[in-house]
Design a protein around this motif. Structure first.
Motif, mmCIF file in Angstrom:
data_model
loop_
_atom_site.group_PDB
_atom_site.id
_atom_site.type_symbol
_atom_site.label_atom_id
_atom_site.label_comp_id
_atom_site.label_asym_id
_atom_site.label_seq_id
_atom_site.Cartn_x
_atom_site.Cartn_y
_atom_site.Cartn_z
ATOM 1 N N ILE A 93 -2.691 -5.258 -0.082
ATOM 2 C CA ILE A 93 -2.305 -3.851 -0.226
ATOM 3 C C ILE A 93 -2.107 -3.505 -1.695
ATOM 4 O O ILE A 93 -2.552 -2.457 -2.179
ATOM 5 N N ALA A 94 -1.441 -4.389 -2.425
ATOM 6 C CA ALA A 94 -1.119 -4.126 -3.836
ATOM 7 C C ALA A 94 -2.328 -4.281 -4.749
ATOM 8 O O ALA A 94 -2.465 -3.562 -5.743
ATOM 9 N N ASN A 132 5.017 5.462 2.571
ATOM 10 C CA ASN A 132 5.302 4.065 2.943
ATOM 11 C C ASN A 132 4.922 3.770 4.392
ATOM 12 O O ASN A 132 4.586 4.667 5.164
ATOM 13 N N ARG A 168 0.516 -8.397 1.802
ATOM 14 C CA ARG A 168 1.099 -7.561 0.744
ATOM 15 C C ARG A 168 0.209 -7.568 -0.489
ATOM 16 O O ARG A 168 -0.001 -6.527 -1.124
ATOM 17 N N HIS A 178 -0.254 4.412 -1.151
ATOM 18 C CA HIS A 178 0.945 3.901 -0.468
ATOM 19 C C HIS A 178 1.741 3.113 -1.510
ATOM 20 O O HIS A 178 1.585 1.904 -1.648
ATOM 21 N N LEU A 179 2.597 3.829 -2.244
ATOM 22 C CA LEU A 179 3.179 3.290 -3.473
ATOM 23 C C LEU A 179 4.044 2.055 -3.244
ATOM 24 O O LEU A 179 4.666 1.895 -2.192
ATOM 25 N N ASP A 180 4.057 1.209 -4.270
ATOM 26 C CA ASP A 180 4.836 -0.042 -4.240
ATOM 27 C C ASP A 180 4.504 -0.856 -2.994
ATOM 28 O O ASP A 180 5.386 -1.334 -2.277
ATOM 29 N N ALA A 181 3.223 -1.012 -2.746
ATOM 30 C CA ALA A 181 2.723 -1.754 -1.580
ATOM 31 C C ALA A 181 3.278 -1.202 -0.270
ATOM 32 O O ALA A 181 3.587 -1.927 0.661
ATOM 33 N N GLY A 182 3.405 0.132 -0.220
ATOM 34 C CA GLY A 182 3.847 0.789 1.009
ATOM 35 C C GLY A 182 5.327 0.709 1.269
ATOM 36 O O GLY A 182 5.752 0.762 2.431
ATOM 37 N N ASN A 208 -6.716 0.664 -5.247
ATOM 38 C CA ASN A 208 -5.871 -0.177 -4.397
ATOM 39 C C ASN A 208 -5.208 0.659 -3.316
ATOM 40 O O ASN A 208 -4.935 1.852 -3.527
ATOM 41 N N CYS A 209 -4.893 0.042 -2.195
ATOM 42 C CA CYS A 209 -4.166 0.754 -1.137
ATOM 43 C C CYS A 209 -2.877 1.358 -1.681
ATOM 44 O O CYS A 209 -2.485 2.460 -1.298
ATOM 45 N N GLN A 210 -2.220 0.642 -2.594
ATOM 46 C CA GLN A 210 -0.942 1.127 -3.095
ATOM 47 C C GLN A 210 -1.091 2.273 -4.093
ATOM 48 O O GLN A 210 -0.087 2.833 -4.548
#
Length: 359
Positions: free
Chosen positions: A97-98, A134, A94, A123-127, A118-120
């Protein structure tokens, strides 16, 4: 004189009693107002759900925050809570991702293989956000065939696609600690989703096609009004104080996603901003109209950004999406129309072609 003192004491006692009574009435009234507001906002059918905020299968689930109570739409997926019981690998996944840039960005602690986003950011709020790209359906649908590569893809392949395209970087080895952690986290998020299912709220909002091309010039005005304050006059984003990541990501330029990323397709970008932007917007409380979302997507994706070698993409060109902006195509429409629309004629032609082939 004694009588006067006694009368004064009696008066003071009476005043004190009156004040206490008045305070009690005010407190009671305030309590009543709070109860009425609480009842009206949540409703009797949802009161019990407050005790079940961890459930993913309730028809109506309620999330409680210190600020407000959010009643989730019926059947909408939301992520399990990560807590002390979660495996260390999942927690690390996590965090990757964040805070991808901290580990893999230009100043990364593990490697320097990405552009600092960042990936998020995609992919918001860590996916975990509904209609925020998500990860709810990843574990349930992968491995799967993807027409873009023309092959069966694993979760590892999909993650590396994002690293190479959205983060304009390099891939990770499948057996690396970081790849294993991200896969573990994504699988954990979808662990309660039945194989083959796509929960409500996965992916992005699908916007209806307009009957005109999306207009970059109109989109520029929308960007100036609603996006510039966070993402900058030149789409450069806002780096954090130590320049290890971005507080607000760049939307174009050398540090943004390249033209092979999913968000470079107008339908993906428009659906993304419709449900999530500007800051504070949600899928059920948008701040942009559909047309504004399309025009904003046209403006942002008309700006310069890194390139990627796409020669291996879409080996079967008839499978290209209507808004894939690079030829060759299996139809007569131009690259400009495939990029900006209108898309309905392309969709109709592709449907007719598919029906002809099936016969």
């Amino acid at each position: 004189m004694s009588s006067t003192v006694n009368n004064s004491n009696d008066l003071n006692k009476a005043l004190l009693l009156a004040i206490r009574a008045l305070v009690s009435i005010v407190v009671l009234l305030l309590f009543t107002v709070l109860v009425v507001v609480f009842y009206n906002n949540i409703g009797p059918e949802n009161i019990k759900a407050l005790l079940k905020t961890g459930s993913k299968t309730e028809e109506t689930a309620v999330k409680v925050s210190p600020v407000k109570v959010i009643v989730e739409e019926k059947g909408l997926w939301f992520a399990p809570d990560i807590n002390e019981a979660a495996a260390e690998e999942i927690v690390y996944g996590r965090d990757l991702i964040a805070n991808t840039a901290i580990y893999l960005g230009p100043k990364g602690k593990v490697a320097s293989i990405t552009n600092g986003m960042n990936c998020q950011n995609c992919h918001l709020d860590a996916g975990t956000r509904a209609y925020g790209n998500n990860y709810s359906a990843v574990a349930s649908t992968y491995p799967k065939f993807r027409a873009r590569s023309g092959a069966i893809e694993s979760i590892e392949k999909r993650i590396n696609d994002c690293l190479e395209r959205s983060l304009n970087g390099k891939s990770l080895p499948d057996d690396s600690k970081e790849m294993k952690a991200m896969v573990a986290y994504i699988n954990w998020l979808g662990s309660e989703v039945k194989k083959g299912d796509k929960p409500k709220g996965s992916g992005l909002v699908e916007l209806a096609f307009m009957d005109r091309p999306a207009d970059p010039e109109k989109g520029k005005g929308i960007y100036e009004q609603k996006c510039r304050s966070c993402h900058g006059a030149n789409g450069e984003g806002l780096p954090n104080p130590d320049a290890t990541a971005y507080t607000y990501p760049p939307l174009w330029g050398n540090s943004s996603y390249n033209h092979g990323a999913g968000l470079y397709r107008l339908s993906r970008f428009a659906g993304y901003v419709k449900a999530n932007m500007p800051l504070g917007a949600t899928y059920n409380n948008p701040q942009l109209t559909d047309e504004e979302a399309w025009d904003l997507a046209a403006f942002v994706n008309s700006q310069p950004r890194p390139k990627k070698d796409l020669k291996s993409d879409w080996p079967d060109i008839s499978k290209k999406p209507v808004d894939h902006p690079f030829g060759p195509f299996s139809d007569q429409f131009s690259e400009a129309q495939h990029k900006y629309g209108p898309f309905e004629p392309i969709k109709s032609a592709m449907a007719a072609q598919a029906e002809k082939v099936s016969k």
